[in-house]
Write a protein that holds these residues in place. Sequence first.
Motif, PDB file in Angstrom:
ATOM      1  N   GLY A 261       0.842  -1.185   0.000  1.00  0.00           N
ATOM      2  CA  GLY A 261       0.000   0.000   0.000  1.00  0.00           C
ATOM      3  C   GLY A 261       0.874   1.231   0.000  1.00  0.00           C
ATOM      4  O   GLY A 261       2.101   1.148  -0.007  1.00  0.00           O
ATOM      5  N   THR A 262       0.247   2.394   0.002  1.00  0.00           N
ATOM      6  CA  THR A 262       0.983   3.651   0.031  1.00  0.00           C
ATOM      7  C   THR A 262       0.938   4.248   1.434  1.00  0.00           C
ATOM      8  O   THR A 262       0.220   3.763   2.309  1.00  0.00           O
ATOM      9  CB  THR A 262       0.397   4.632  -1.000  1.00  0.00           C
ATOM     10  N   LEU A 263       1.690   5.325   1.636  1.00  0.00           N
ATOM     11  CA  LEU A 263       1.897   5.843   2.983  1.00  0.00           C
ATOM     12  C   LEU A 263       0.634   6.383   3.643  1.00  0.00           C
ATOM     13  O   LEU A 263       0.511   6.354   4.865  1.00  0.00           O
ATOM     14  CB  LEU A 263       2.966   6.943   2.947  1.00  0.00           C
ATOM     15  N   GLU A 264      -0.317   6.869   2.848  1.00  0.00           N
ATOM     16  CA  GLU A 264      -1.500   7.452   3.488  1.00  0.00           C
ATOM     17  C   GLU A 264      -2.429   6.394   4.056  1.00  0.00           C
ATOM     18  O   GLU A 264      -3.289   6.685   4.879  1.00  0.00           O
ATOM     19  CB  GLU A 264      -2.248   8.383   2.502  1.00  0.00           C
ATOM     20  N   ASN A 265      -2.276   5.136   3.610  1.00  0.00           N
ATOM     21  CA  ASN A 265      -3.117   4.074   4.180  1.00  0.00           C
ATOM     22  C   ASN A 265      -2.258   2.964   4.789  1.00  0.00           C
ATOM     23  O   ASN A 265      -2.665   1.796   4.799  1.00  0.00           O
ATOM     24  CB  ASN A 265      -4.070   3.504   3.118  1.00  0.00           C
ATOM     25  N   GLU A 266      -1.066   3.319   5.312  1.00  0.00           N
ATOM     26  CA  GLU A 266      -0.165   2.290   5.825  1.00  0.00           C
ATOM     27  C   GLU A 266      -0.726   1.574   7.047  1.00  0.00           C
ATOM     28  O   GLU A 266      -0.358   0.440   7.326  1.00  0.00           O
ATOM     29  CB  GLU A 266       1.201   2.894   6.155  1.00  0.00           C
ATOM     30  N   SER A 267      -1.647   2.216   7.786  1.00  0.00           N
ATOM     31  CA  SER A 267      -2.197   1.575   8.980  1.00  0.00           C
ATOM     32  C   SER A 267      -3.124   0.412   8.628  1.00  0.00           C
ATOM     33  O   SER A 267      -3.332  -0.478   9.443  1.00  0.00           O
ATOM     34  CB  SER A 267      -2.954   2.603   9.828  1.00  0.00           C
ATOM     35  N   ILE A 268      -3.678   0.418   7.421  1.00  0.00           N
ATOM     36  CA  ILE A 268      -4.595  -0.660   7.024  1.00  0.00           C
ATOM     37  C   ILE A 268      -4.035  -1.520   5.904  1.00  0.00           C
ATOM     38  O   ILE A 268      -4.661  -2.503   5.505  1.00  0.00           O
ATOM     39  CB  ILE A 268      -5.971  -0.085   6.590  1.00  0.00           C
ATOM     40  N   ALA A 269      -2.855  -1.155   5.382  1.00  0.00           N
ATOM     41  CA  ALA A 269      -2.277  -1.913   4.271  1.00  0.00           C
ATOM     42  C   ALA A 269      -1.742  -3.257   4.770  1.00  0.00           C
ATOM     43  O   ALA A 269      -1.266  -3.383   5.906  1.00  0.00           O
ATOM     44  CB  ALA A 269      -1.151  -1.114   3.627  1.00  0.00           C
ATOM     45  N   ASP A 270      -1.821  -4.265   3.893  1.00  0.00           N
ATOM     46  CA  ASP A 270      -1.291  -5.579   4.224  1.00  0.00           C
ATOM     47  C   ASP A 270       0.231  -5.537   4.272  1.00  0.00           C
ATOM     48  O   ASP A 270       0.884  -4.846   3.479  1.00  0.00           O
ATOM     49  CB  ASP A 270      -1.723  -6.613   3.180  1.00  0.00           C
ATOM     50  N   VAL A 271       0.805  -6.273   5.206  1.00  0.00           N
ATOM     51  CA  VAL A 271       2.262  -6.384   5.312  1.00  0.00           C
ATOM     52  C   VAL A 271       2.717  -7.537   4.427  1.00  0.00           C
ATOM     53  O   VAL A 271       2.338  -8.685   4.634  1.00  0.00           O
ATOM     54  CB  VAL A 271       2.709  -6.619   6.771  1.00  0.00           C
ATOM     55  N   GLU A 272       3.507  -7.220   3.410  1.00  0.00           N
ATOM     56  CA  GLU A 272       4.036  -8.263   2.536  1.00  0.00           C
ATOM     57  C   GLU A 272       5.182  -9.009   3.200  1.00  0.00           C
ATOM     58  O   GLU A 272       5.294 -10.233   3.094  1.00  0.00           O
ATOM     59  CB  GLU A 272       4.515  -7.648   1.218  1.00  0.00           C
ATOM     60  N   TRP A 273       6.058  -8.273   3.882  1.00  0.00           N
ATOM     61  CA  TRP A 273       7.179  -8.898   4.595  1.00  0.00           C
ATOM     62  C   TRP A 273       7.595  -7.989   5.738  1.00  0.00           C
ATOM     63  O   TRP A 273       7.586  -6.773   5.616  1.00  0.00           O
ATOM     64  CB  TRP A 273       8.361  -9.123   3.648  1.00  0.00           C
ATOM     65  N   ARG A 274       7.954  -8.602   6.861  1.00  0.00           N
ATOM     66  CA  ARG A 274       8.428  -7.851   8.019  1.00  0.00           C
ATOM     67  C   ARG A 274       9.584  -8.610   8.656  1.00  0.00           C
ATOM     68  O   ARG A 274       9.544  -9.849   8.779  1.00  0.00           O
ATOM     69  CB  ARG A 274       7.300  -7.666   9.041  1.00  0.00           C
ATOM     70  N   HIS A 275      10.615  -7.877   9.056  1.00  0.00           N
ATOM     71  CA  HIS A 275      11.743  -8.501   9.729  1.00  0.00           C
ATOM     72  C   HIS A 275      11.412  -8.669  11.212  1.00  0.00           C
ATOM     73  O   HIS A 275      11.071  -7.702  11.895  1.00  0.00           O
ATOM     74  CB  HIS A 275      12.994  -7.632   9.591  1.00  0.00           C
ATOM     75  N   HIS A 276      11.505  -9.897  11.702  1.00  0.00           N
ATOM     76  CA  HIS A 276      11.247 -10.180  13.118  1.00  0.00           C
ATOM     77  C   HIS A 276      12.600 -10.339  13.813  1.00  0.00           C
ATOM     78  O   HIS A 276      13.227 -11.407  13.764  1.00  0.00           O
ATOM     79  CB  HIS A 276      10.399 -11.444  13.259  1.00  0.00           C
ATOM     80  N   ALA A 277      13.022  -9.276  14.457  1.00  0.00           N
ATOM     81  CA  ALA A 277      14.391  -9.231  14.981  1.00  0.00           C
ATOM     82  C   ALA A 277      14.590 -10.082  16.225  1.00  0.00           C
ATOM     83  O   ALA A 277      15.711 -10.486  16.523  1.00  0.00           O
ATOM     84  CB  ALA A 277      14.771  -7.783  15.291  1.00  0.00           C
ATOM     85  N   TYR A 278      13.528 -10.347  16.964  1.00  0.00           N
ATOM     86  CA  TYR A 278      13.700 -10.975  18.278  1.00  0.00           C
ATOM     87  C   TYR A 278      13.312 -12.446  18.301  1.00  0.00           C
ATOM     88  O   TYR A 278      12.981 -12.983  19.333  1.00  0.00           O
ATOM     89  CB  TYR A 278      12.903 -10.196  19.324  1.00  0.00           C
ATOM     90  N   THR A 279      13.369 -13.094  17.149  1.00  0.00           N
ATOM     91  CA  THR A 279      13.201 -14.545  17.125  1.00  0.00           C
ATOM     92  C   THR A 279      14.558 -15.213  17.325  1.00  0.00           C
ATOM     93  O   THR A 279      15.612 -14.595  17.120  1.00  0.00           O
ATOM     94  CB  THR A 279      12.585 -15.006  15.789  1.00  0.00           C
ATOM     95  N   ARG A 280      14.516 -16.475  17.684  1.00  0.00           N
ATOM     96  CA  ARG A 280      15.754 -17.161  18.064  1.00  0.00           C
ATOM     97  C   ARG A 280      16.725 -17.294  16.892  1.00  0.00           C
ATOM     98  O   ARG A 280      17.941 -17.255  17.073  1.00  0.00           O
ATOM     99  CB  ARG A 280      15.409 -18.548  18.614  1.00  0.00           C
ATOM    100  N   THR A 281      16.198 -17.413  15.670  1.00  0.00           N
ATOM    101  CA  THR A 281      17.057 -17.620  14.509  1.00  0.00           C
ATOM    102  C   THR A 281      17.283 -16.343  13.710  1.00  0.00           C
ATOM    103  O   THR A 281      17.818 -16.392  12.612  1.00  0.00           O
ATOM    104  CB  THR A 281      16.436 -18.682  13.578  1.00  0.00           C
ATOM    105  N   ALA A 282      16.873 -15.188  14.242  1.00  0.00           N
ATOM    106  CA  ALA A 282      16.938 -13.940  13.468  1.00  0.00           C
ATOM    107  C   ALA A 282      18.359 -13.605  13.022  1.00  0.00           C
ATOM    108  O   ALA A 282      18.577 -13.130  11.912  1.00  0.00           O
ATOM    109  CB  ALA A 282      16.358 -12.785  14.278  1.00  0.00           C
TER     110      ALA A 282
END
Length: 291
Positions: A261-282
């Motif tokens: 999505g674009t910045l004006e609707n980022e609160s409702i846009a689907d997340v395609e990918w997110r980095h999860h920094a605090y997982t054991r294998t990160a």
Amino acid sequence: MCVCVFRLRKEYLYRKAQEDRLRSIEEKKQRVKSALDENRLLPTEVRKEALQLQKLLEFDDDGGEGVSSHIDDEYKWAGVEDPKILVTTSRDPSSRLKMFAKEVKLMFPGAQRMNRGNHEVSMLVHACKANDVTDLVIVHETRGQPDGLVVCHLPFGPTAYFTLYNVVMRHDVPDIGTMSEAFPHLVFHNFTSRLGRRVCSILKYLFPVPKEDSKRVITFANKDDFISFRHHTYKKTDHKNIELTEVGPRFEMKLYMIKLGTLENESIADVEWRHHAYTRTAKKRRFLSVE
């Protein structure tokens, strides 16, 4: 106008959902095919659908190119029309961030820079869409040090979020070369995974197609998911050797999120990918390359 944009956005999301469904089927078909070719047991996750998948395999041929991608729609004018970039900053920028924004603007041929002032993000995005801007680039800072870069592709996305490290601006580099305005050649190194190719597309289409005689080179080199940005010009010293001159700026980027999505609707846009920094294998996993 709003109804039309909303309808186009829904069509885009529908195509994205269809693509994900077809890709899942394609992956299952390939598992069945490889199991049959190697004369081994079918994977447990495809056994219930094996007969149906085998029937679908009978209609496949070698001429297909797999599942068509929604990326074709996002960047359908890439290479046909030059990108139109707008560069701006976060609210109340420091003098150092303003200087960095000027240097980022010079990186992209034909880009424009705008002082942020009191403009809301939604106002910026709507103005960009009204003026056929293809990408909105926003730089952020912490205590006067540039540390964030957001690339929002218009009109429907995606929006990529990067953290910046070790930013060295042009005026901090001794004997820096002059900034060329030629369309640069691009070098991408080690973007071998599916996500890596996605990031490569997001960055590549920020630049127009260069001419063959261009002496300007921009490099994005991935190592351990840190993308090193380097900017050079070159000249031939003789028929065998060339001489590189750094132009700057230089920095490292790390992707932490892509939104559909674009910045004006980022609160409702689907997340395609997110980095999860605090997982054991990160710390061990690599996402932009296949190693």
